[in-house]
Design a protein around this motif. Sequence first.
Motif, short mmCIF file in Angstrom:
data_model
loop_
_atom_site.label_atom_id
_atom_site.label_comp_id
_atom_site.label_asym_id
_atom_site.label_seq_id
_atom_site.Cartn_x
_atom_site.Cartn_y
_atom_site.Cartn_z
N LEU A 103 0.85 -1.19 0.00
CA LEU A 103 0.00 0.00 0.00
C LEU A 103 0.88 1.24 0.00
O LEU A 103 1.89 1.28 0.72
CB LEU A 103 -0.88 0.02 1.27
N GLN A 104 0.50 2.23 -0.79
CA GLN A 104 1.29 3.47 -0.84
C GLN A 104 0.36 4.64 -1.13
O GLN A 104 -0.40 4.59 -2.10
CB GLN A 104 2.35 3.37 -1.95
N ASN A 105 0.42 5.68 -0.30
CA ASN A 105 -0.46 6.83 -0.56
C ASN A 105 0.26 7.88 -1.42
O ASN A 105 1.42 7.72 -1.79
CB ASN A 105 -1.04 7.41 0.75
N GLY A 125 -8.86 4.18 1.63
CA GLY A 125 -9.30 4.72 0.35
C GLY A 125 -8.25 5.51 -0.42
O GLY A 125 -8.28 5.58 -1.64
N ASP A 126 -7.30 6.11 0.28
CA ASP A 126 -6.32 6.97 -0.40
C ASP A 126 -5.00 6.25 -0.66
O ASP A 126 -4.00 6.90 -0.96
CB ASP A 126 -6.08 8.25 0.41
N PHE A 127 -4.98 4.94 -0.56
CA PHE A 127 -3.74 4.18 -0.79
C PHE A 127 -3.84 3.36 -2.09
O PHE A 127 -4.80 2.62 -2.30
CB PHE A 127 -3.47 3.22 0.36
N ALA A 128 -2.82 3.51 -2.94
CA ALA A 128 -2.68 2.59 -4.08
C ALA A 128 -2.38 1.21 -3.51
O ALA A 128 -1.77 1.10 -2.44
CB ALA A 128 -1.54 3.04 -4.98
N HIS A 129 -2.81 0.16 -4.22
CA HIS A 129 -2.61 -1.18 -3.70
C HIS A 129 -2.19 -2.14 -4.81
O HIS A 129 -2.70 -2.08 -5.92
CB HIS A 129 -3.87 -1.69 -2.98
#
Length: 168
Positions: A103-105, A125-129
């Motif tokens: 996970l990375q925001n 919700g605001d993290f790329a996965h």
Amino acid sequence: MEITLPNFKLSLGDAPKQVRKLSDMRNFFSDKAAVIQGLKKGDPIIYEVYAVENDFPGGLCYAVTVINPGDIAGEYYMTKGHFHQKDAGEIYIGLEGKGMLILQNRKGEMKNLTIEPGKICYVPGDFAHRSVNTGKSKLKFLAVYTSESGYDYATIEKSGFKEKVIRV
Ligand code: S6P
Ligand code: ZN
């Protein structure tokens, strides 16, 4: 709290299948030369997604992802990874195999979770996965997400994740 389900069977009916092959992942694996080299030998399936998407406000979607075991120059087979276009959380439930959820925001802050059978992972919700198969067998998990989430693949395609998961 734990529940054991001895003869658990999950059915998605005739959910349509999306196939992601190595050629679809050229811009996502780090070692571009290894991708080109790999494509000379064939175009293996990296992962498949069986998704039931309901396109109405307030609706929910669900999908099973199956990532094959393997790696490209040591970088484990994985999904492309995406931000949601609209910040909306998501639930992953591990079904089979062993993996990691990266996970990375947008500020570049990272969180890593393990995916394993029966484990519930929450994706803010605001993290790329991105999911990564770190095992020797197929990694399977169920995702549940909102109809309004949408997909932003372009940001990850351009900038990637700060961390990659490699075989040691
Ligand atoms: C959808 C959810 C999953 C992924 C799937 C494939 O919000 O996160 O169903 O779509 O695991 O990954 P990707 O990055 O190719 O969409
Ligand atoms: Zn998602």
